[in-house]
Design a protein around this motif. Structure first.
Motif, PDB file in Angstrom:
ATOM      1  N   ALA A 109       2.619  -5.829  40.635  1.00 16.02           N
ATOM      2  CA  ALA A 109       3.986  -6.194  40.701  1.00 16.02           C
ATOM      3  C   ALA A 109       4.574  -4.402  41.661  1.00 16.02           C
ATOM      4  CB  ALA A 109       4.608  -6.120  39.737  1.00 16.02           C
ATOM      5  N   GLY A 110       3.462  -3.703  41.737  1.00 15.97           N
ATOM      6  CA  GLY A 110       3.912  -2.131  42.485  1.00 15.97           C
ATOM      7  C   GLY A 110       4.704  -1.349  41.514  1.00 15.97           C
ATOM      8  N   TYR A 111       4.541  -0.241  41.737  1.00 14.32           N
ATOM      9  CA  TYR A 111       5.769   0.521  40.502  1.00 14.32           C
ATOM     10  C   TYR A 111       6.914   0.552  40.992  1.00 14.32           C
ATOM     11  CZ  TYR A 111       7.460   5.554  39.014  1.00 14.32           C
ATOM     12  OH  TYR A 111       7.713   6.114  38.602  1.00 14.32           O
ATOM     13  N   PRO A 112       7.760   0.658  42.050  1.00 14.52           N
ATOM     14  CA  PRO A 112       9.079   0.466  42.501  1.00 14.52           C
ATOM     15  C   PRO A 112      10.198  -1.227  41.950  1.00 14.52           C
ATOM     16  CG  PRO A 112       8.051   1.360  44.460  1.00 14.52           C
ATOM     17  CD  PRO A 112       6.460   0.764  44.049  1.00 14.52           C
ATOM     18  N   SER A 113       8.421  -1.384  42.065  1.00 11.31           N
ATOM     19  CA  SER A 113       9.342  -2.810  41.007  1.00 11.31           C
ATOM     20  C   SER A 113      10.016  -3.516  39.992  1.00 11.31           C
ATOM     21  CB  SER A 113       8.591  -4.209  42.158  1.00 11.31           C
ATOM     22  OG  SER A 113       8.939  -5.281  43.265  1.00 11.31           O
ATOM     23  N   ILE A 114       8.248  -2.015  39.507  1.00 16.16           N
ATOM     24  CA  ILE A 114       8.817  -2.004  37.581  1.00 16.16           C
ATOM     25  C   ILE A 114       9.615  -1.846  37.191  1.00 16.16           C
ATOM     26  CG2 ILE A 114       6.859  -0.907  35.749  1.00 16.16           C
ATOM     27  CD1 ILE A 114       6.149  -3.711  37.047  1.00 16.16           C
ATOM     28  N   VAL A 115       9.950  -0.529  37.975  1.00 16.01           N
ATOM     29  CA  VAL A 115      10.823   0.116  37.661  1.00 16.01           C
ATOM     30  C   VAL A 115      12.729  -0.287  38.012  1.00 16.01           C
ATOM     31  CG1 VAL A 115      11.882   2.940  38.095  1.00 16.01           C
ATOM     32  CG2 VAL A 115       9.408   2.863  38.794  1.00 16.01           C
ATOM     33  N   GLY A 116      12.745  -0.846  39.420  1.00 16.72           N
ATOM     34  CA  GLY A 116      14.009  -1.673  38.915  1.00 16.72           C
ATOM     35  C   GLY A 116      13.903  -2.902  38.050  1.00 16.72           C
ATOM     36  N   VAL A 117      12.555  -3.196  37.531  1.00 19.61           N
ATOM     37  CA  VAL A 117      13.592  -4.742  37.054  1.00 19.61           C
ATOM     38  C   VAL A 117      13.441  -3.115  35.370  1.00 19.61           C
ATOM     39  CG1 VAL A 117      11.887  -6.076  35.253  1.00 19.61           C
ATOM     40  CG2 VAL A 117      11.494  -6.155  37.111  1.00 19.61           C
ATOM     41  N   LEU A 118      12.624  -2.377  34.801  1.00 22.47           N
ATOM     42  CA  LEU A 118      13.229  -1.036  33.930  1.00 22.47           C
ATOM     43  C   LEU A 118      14.809  -1.334  34.240  1.00 22.47           C
ATOM     44  CD1 LEU A 118      12.810   0.230  31.464  1.00 22.47           C
ATOM     45  CD2 LEU A 118      12.550   2.001  33.043  1.00 22.47           C
ATOM     46  N   MET A 119      15.250  -0.959  35.543  1.00 22.79           N
ATOM     47  CA  MET A 119      16.789  -0.449  35.278  1.00 22.79           C
ATOM     48  C   MET A 119      17.463  -1.769  35.150  1.00 22.79           C
ATOM     49  SD  MET A 119      16.742   2.201  36.074  1.00 22.79           S
ATOM     50  CE  MET A 119      15.089   2.748  35.014  1.00 22.79           C
ATOM     51  N   ILE A 120      17.103  -2.965  35.545  1.00 20.60           N
ATOM     52  CA  ILE A 120      18.162  -3.560  35.593  1.00 20.60           C
ATOM     53  C   ILE A 120      17.698  -4.041  34.002  1.00 20.60           C
ATOM     54  CG2 ILE A 120      17.819  -6.423  35.414  1.00 20.60           C
ATOM     55  CD1 ILE A 120      17.078  -6.200  37.938  1.00 20.60           C
ATOM     56  N   SER A 121      16.961  -3.854  33.134  1.00 22.90           N
ATOM     57  CA  SER A 121      16.923  -4.165  30.911  1.00 22.90           C
ATOM     58  C   SER A 121      17.212  -3.247  31.079  1.00 22.90           C
ATOM     59  CB  SER A 121      15.210  -4.584  31.689  1.00 22.90           C
ATOM     60  OG  SER A 121      14.586  -3.253  30.876  1.00 22.90           O
TER      61      SER A 121
END
Length: 322
Positions: free
Chosen positions: A231-243
């Motif tokens: 997924a890539g680091y930015p996407s992982i961080v983005g999902v973490l932000m939502i969660s």
């Protein structure tokens, strides 16, 4: 019809109860056919170096978060030494993550700081600055990612990528408004419910922004380290932000089940569920459970030192909010 305060309280309790029922239900539906042998195999297959790296990144995040209270020392002007401030902040952060804000972020902080000689108004200002630092960093990181359309939302989600971009822009504007107020506002203080709220200076506000953003990025880096690079680091961080914001809304301690539900929902097209679950379990161990165990030991030591009268009362605040 205008709702009274009592009605709002009951509405919030009902909403929290609904989330307590909804989140486990969604998680069960997502995992009802899960092969748990796959999860166990993924967990035992982690190279020790990956786990050590994840643990080291988690430790850096905790150190950085604990330093929020050093910003608070500069903001309030109290003179407790860093050797007392940093361990105390670490304990509160670990308890906050695992047992909710009212245990670690509020009650425990008031107890420990008051035993070191700080008064309630000073502790309240410390708490307030730490909260603003954390959520200012969140606004900057999440706002930047959302404005860029990350993470990619699955088809069928009502908000869509366009709506996510709008939310991201609004978050960045909110962060910019705070920084602008710290730089240019003529009125610097307000009194709210008997507490004086004072805007920090722009240098301190910029430190808040950098430290808050870096801490969220480190949290995301722990999960990224535990996952294959798909997924890539930015996407992982983005999902973490939502969660993370979903966990705050649901009031579930440690976001238990919320983190897993959001990650599986948004990333199941890129990772096997077993791989995701293994990474999230490892993340919880490295970022939640192990720090909590260490924090329990540190807390007992702090209580022992305080009971022996080793805590030195703090002198009155000096010039603050620079």
């Amino acid at each position: 019809m205008k709702l009274s305060g009592t009605h709002w309280q009951w509405a919030r309790r009902a909403l929290t109860l609904a989330f307590f029922i909804l989140i486990p239900t969604l998680l069960f539906m997502l995992l009802r056919n899960q092969d748990w042998g796959e999860v166990l195999h993924a967990l035992v297959s982690y190279p020790p170096g990956v786990l050590l790296l994840g643990g080291a990144i988690a430790a850096c995040s905790f150190v950085l978060f604990s330093c929020y209270d050093l910003l608070g020392r500069r903001y309030t002007g109290h003179q407790l030494p860093a050797r007392q401030v940093v361990p105390l902040a670490f304990v509160c952060y670990a308890f906050n993550l695992n047992l909710s804000a009212w245990v670690g972020g509020v009650a425990l902080r008031y107890r420990l700081y008051s035993r070191l000689g700080l008064d309630v108004p000073t502790i309240s200002r410390l708490l307030g600055l730490g909260l603003v630092t954390n959520w200012l960093g969140y606004l900057l990181v999440a706002g930047s990612l959302f404005a860029c359309g990350l993470p990619r939302l699955p088809a069928g989600m009502e908000i869509g990528t366009g709506g996510l971009r709008v939310i991201g822009v609004l978050m960045l504007l909110a962060a910019a408004a705070y920084l602008g107020a710290c730089a240019f506002a003529r009125r610097r203080s307000w009194q709210v419910r008997g507490q004086v709220l004072t805007l920090p200076g722009i240098r301190l506000a910029l430190l808040q922004a950098v430290m808050g953003a870096c801490n969220w990025l480190l949290m995301g880096l722990v999960i990224y380290t535990l996952l294959p690079d798909k997924a890539g680091y930015p996407s992982i961080v983005g999902v973490l932000m939502i969660s993370s914001i979903a966990g705050v809304i649901t009031h579930i301690p440690a976001g238990l089940g919320v983190l897993e539900t959001v990650f599986i929902t948004l990333l199941q097209g890129q990772y096997a569920k077993g791989t995701l679950l293994a990474a999230l379990i490892a993340y919880r161990v490295l970022y939640f459970l192990l720090p909590l165990l260490v924090a329990c030991v540190v807390y007992l030591l702090l209580e022992r030192v305080a009971s022996q009268g080793a805590g030195v009362p703090a002198p009155g605040p000096r010039d603050s909010a620079r």
